[in-house]
Motif scaffolding. Structure first.
Motif, PDB file in Angstrom:
ATOM      1  N   PHE A   1       0.974 -13.246   5.916  1.00  0.00           N
ATOM      2  CA  PHE A   1       0.426 -13.052   4.528  1.00  0.00           C
ATOM      3  C   PHE A   1       0.482 -11.570   4.313  1.00  0.00           C
ATOM      4  O   PHE A   1       0.270 -10.720   5.068  1.00  0.00           O
ATOM      5  CB  PHE A   1      -1.015 -13.420   4.342  1.00  0.00           C
ATOM      6  N   GLU A   2       0.968 -11.102   3.169  1.00  0.00           N
ATOM      7  CA  GLU A   2       1.010  -9.660   2.540  1.00  0.00           C
ATOM      8  C   GLU A   2       0.483  -9.447   1.291  1.00  0.00           C
ATOM      9  O   GLU A   2       0.091 -10.435   0.548  1.00  0.00           O
ATOM     10  CB  GLU A   2       2.491  -9.111   2.662  1.00  0.00           C
ATOM     11  N   GLY A   3       0.209  -8.124   0.995  1.00  0.00           N
ATOM     12  CA  GLY A   3      -0.304  -8.061  -0.450  1.00  0.00           C
ATOM     13  C   GLY A   3      -0.917  -6.305  -0.451  1.00  0.00           C
ATOM     14  O   GLY A   3      -1.177  -5.917   0.614  1.00  0.00           O
ATOM     15  N   ILE A   4      -1.183  -5.744  -1.618  1.00  0.00           N
ATOM     16  CA  ILE A   4      -1.480  -4.647  -1.812  1.00  0.00           C
ATOM     17  C   ILE A   4      -2.878  -4.558  -1.713  1.00  0.00           C
ATOM     18  O   ILE A   4      -3.376  -5.698  -1.667  1.00  0.00           O
ATOM     19  CB  ILE A   4      -1.174  -3.712  -2.891  1.00  0.00           C
ATOM     20  N   ASP A   5      -3.799  -3.522  -1.163  1.00  0.00           N
ATOM     21  CA  ASP A   5      -5.327  -3.501  -1.107  1.00  0.00           C
ATOM     22  C   ASP A   5      -5.735  -4.173  -2.529  1.00  0.00           C
ATOM     23  O   ASP A   5      -5.108  -4.165  -3.547  1.00  0.00           O
ATOM     24  CB  ASP A   5      -5.521  -2.124  -0.917  1.00  0.00           C
ATOM     25  N   PHE A   6      -6.779  -5.099  -2.100  1.00  0.00           N
ATOM     26  CA  PHE A   6      -7.621  -5.729  -2.921  1.00  0.00           C
ATOM     27  C   PHE A   6      -6.925  -6.847  -3.740  1.00  0.00           C
ATOM     28  O   PHE A   6      -7.277  -7.426  -4.862  1.00  0.00           O
ATOM     29  CB  PHE A   6      -8.073  -4.733  -4.196  1.00  0.00           C
ATOM     30  N   SER A   7      -5.732  -7.478  -2.870  1.00  0.00           N
ATOM     31  CA  SER A   7      -4.956  -8.432  -3.659  1.00  0.00           C
ATOM     32  C   SER A   7      -5.783  -9.812  -3.533  1.00  0.00           C
ATOM     33  O   SER A   7      -5.562 -10.820  -3.990  1.00  0.00           O
ATOM     34  CB  SER A   7      -3.699  -8.440  -2.926  1.00  0.00           C
TER      35      SER A   7
ATOM     36  N   TYR B   1       8.293   2.853   2.159  1.00  0.00           N
ATOM     37  CA  TYR B   1       8.286   3.227   0.651  1.00  0.00           C
ATOM     38  C   TYR B   1       7.214   4.152   0.281  1.00  0.00           C
ATOM     39  O   TYR B   1       7.226   5.035  -0.388  1.00  0.00           O
ATOM     40  CB  TYR B   1       8.246   1.697  -0.034  1.00  0.00           C
ATOM     41  N   GLY B   2       6.018   3.686   0.990  1.00  0.00           N
ATOM     42  CA  GLY B   2       4.825   4.366   0.461  1.00  0.00           C
ATOM     43  C   GLY B   2       4.686   5.921   0.796  1.00  0.00           C
ATOM     44  O   GLY B   2       4.239   6.919   0.042  1.00  0.00           O
ATOM     45  N   ARG B   3       5.647   6.252   1.939  1.00  0.00           N
ATOM     46  CA  ARG B   3       5.347   7.705   2.547  1.00  0.00           C
ATOM     47  C   ARG B   3       6.992   7.995   2.516  1.00  0.00           C
ATOM     48  O   ARG B   3       7.021   9.133   3.326  1.00  0.00           O
ATOM     49  CB  ARG B   3       4.733   7.500   4.024  1.00  0.00           C
TER      50      ARG B   3
ATOM     51  N   SER C   1      -3.798   7.105  -4.107  1.00  0.00           N
ATOM     52  CA  SER C   1      -3.484   7.359  -5.581  1.00  0.00           C
ATOM     53  C   SER C   1      -2.834   6.048  -6.220  1.00  0.00           C
ATOM     54  O   SER C   1      -2.404   4.978  -5.253  1.00  0.00           O
ATOM     55  CB  SER C   1      -2.770   8.444  -6.000  1.00  0.00           C
ATOM     56  N   LEU C   2      -3.057   5.715  -7.512  1.00  0.00           N
ATOM     57  CA  LEU C   2      -2.320   4.664  -8.133  1.00  0.00           C
ATOM     58  C   LEU C   2      -0.865   4.953  -7.999  1.00  0.00           C
ATOM     59  O   LEU C   2      -0.294   3.738  -7.702  1.00  0.00           O
ATOM     60  CB  LEU C   2      -2.585   4.912  -9.438  1.00  0.00           C
ATOM     61  N   ARG C   3      -0.346   6.074  -7.905  1.00  0.00           N
ATOM     62  CA  ARG C   3       1.239   6.389  -7.678  1.00  0.00           C
ATOM     63  C   ARG C   3       1.750   5.492  -6.431  1.00  0.00           C
ATOM     64  O   ARG C   3       2.646   4.981  -6.242  1.00  0.00           O
ATOM     65  CB  ARG C   3       1.358   7.611  -7.599  1.00  0.00           C
ATOM     66  N   PHE C   4       0.755   5.753  -5.247  1.00  0.00           N
ATOM     67  CA  PHE C   4       0.854   5.018  -3.872  1.00  0.00           C
ATOM     68  C   PHE C   4       0.750   3.492  -4.027  1.00  0.00           C
ATOM     69  O   PHE C   4       1.881   3.067  -3.397  1.00  0.00           O
ATOM     70  CB  PHE C   4      -0.154   5.534  -2.901  1.00  0.00           C
ATOM     71  N   TYR C   5      -0.210   3.066  -4.823  1.00  0.00           N
ATOM     72  CA  TYR C   5      -0.085   1.738  -4.930  1.00  0.00           C
ATOM     73  C   TYR C   5       1.184   1.060  -5.599  1.00  0.00           C
ATOM     74  O   TYR C   5       1.642   0.063  -5.070  1.00  0.00           O
ATOM     75  CB  TYR C   5      -1.415   1.203  -5.662  1.00  0.00           C
TER      76      TYR C   5
ATOM     77  N   TRP D   1       3.559  -1.805  -4.374  1.00  0.00           N
ATOM     78  CA  TRP D   1       3.798  -2.993  -5.231  1.00  0.00           C
ATOM     79  C   TRP D   1       5.481  -2.994  -5.461  1.00  0.00           C
ATOM     80  O   TRP D   1       6.083  -4.206  -5.126  1.00  0.00           O
ATOM     81  CB  TRP D   1       3.183  -3.000  -6.293  1.00  0.00           C
ATOM     82  N   GLU D   2       6.193  -1.904  -5.771  1.00  0.00           N
ATOM     83  CA  GLU D   2       7.484  -2.105  -5.849  1.00  0.00           C
ATOM     84  C   GLU D   2       8.035  -2.470  -4.634  1.00  0.00           C
ATOM     85  O   GLU D   2       9.342  -3.113  -4.502  1.00  0.00           O
ATOM     86  CB  GLU D   2       8.185  -0.833  -6.280  1.00  0.00           C
TER      87      GLU D   2
END
Ligand code: TMP
Length: 212
Positions: A10-16, A109-111, A162-166, A170-171
């Motif tokens: 299972f995967e998802g961004i935080d708070f999914s 991707y995030g970093r 930040s939102l940019r990181f999320y 997501w992308e």
């Protein structure tokens, strides 16, 4: 590449809502006496839990992205070799709360690390084990941020991003799902919890031949 039909992630961004969904799924599987093992990333083995504590410690703001990816990979390697592979070889069912796609998304991707290297590291850490199916519980980065604010609980080191990181994560998840549509099952995560749970169950029932 090693793949066992008994292994899903299972995967998802935080708070999914991934954790809530895994709890519900676990309850439903227990109700039908279906034996399974749930493993949590990073963690799930004594060494991996210690690495988890280092990773999530807010005092470690100075952690370099390369250190971070090696720690996640080290935690996963131990969990994979100590727990997941022996279970799968014994014919057991394993559900992973995150696996290497999290590293590709968050660290790669995030970093902004070298994705080709990240993929090699992922294969190395897991000895080439791939989930048979990966459920992506999908919410927008904006919704993730809204939920984080509503939760108003002290956040750990990674949730302070930040939102940019999320958005990058997501992308990344969507790029991964598009690259491997046979493995990824994207479940819209902004519908009511019961509907998400029903969608997850329908697909798992199909994969593992469970009662609908
Ligand atoms: P959790 O919210 O599922 O417990 O995950 C903890 C955090 O760890 C979450 O913000 C995602 C992050 N993470 C990575 O950055 N890379 C990884 O490889 C894994 C497994 C988790």
């Amino acid at each position: 590449m090693k793949q066992y039909k008994n292994f899903i992630s299972f995967e998802g961004i935080d708070f999914s809502g991934k954790t809530t969904q895994l709890e519900r799924l676990g309850r439903r599987l227990r109700e039908i006496n279906f034996p399974f093992h749930l493993v949590r990333e990073p963690g799930g083995a004594a060494i991996s839990e210690k690495i988890r504590a280092i990773l999530l410690d807010k005092a470690h703001g100075e952690m370099h992205p390369r250190t971070e990816i090696l720690l996640y990979s080290a935690a996963r390697s131990q969990l994979t070799h100590q727990a997941i592979l022996p279970l799968l070889e014994a014919g057991e069912y394993v559900i992973a709360d995150r696996f290497f796609d999290s590293t590709t998304a968050y660290q790669g991707y995030g970093r902004s690390l070298d994705i080709a290297f990240v993929e090699i590291l992922n294969r190395f850490a897991t000895s080439g084990l791939f989930p048979y199916r990966t459920f992506l519980i999908d919410i927008s980065p904006e919704e993730a941020l809204r939920r984080r604010k509503a939760a108003a609980r002290p956040s750990d080191r990674l949730e302070n991003e930040s939102l940019r990181f999320y958005r990058a994560i997501w992308e990344a998840y969507h790029a991964l799902a598009a690259q491997d549509p046979a493995r990824f099952i994207v479940i819209p995560g902004e519908q009511p919890v019961e509907m998400v749970a029903a969608a997850v169950w329908e697909r798992i029932a199909e994969i593992w031949d469970l009662p609908r």
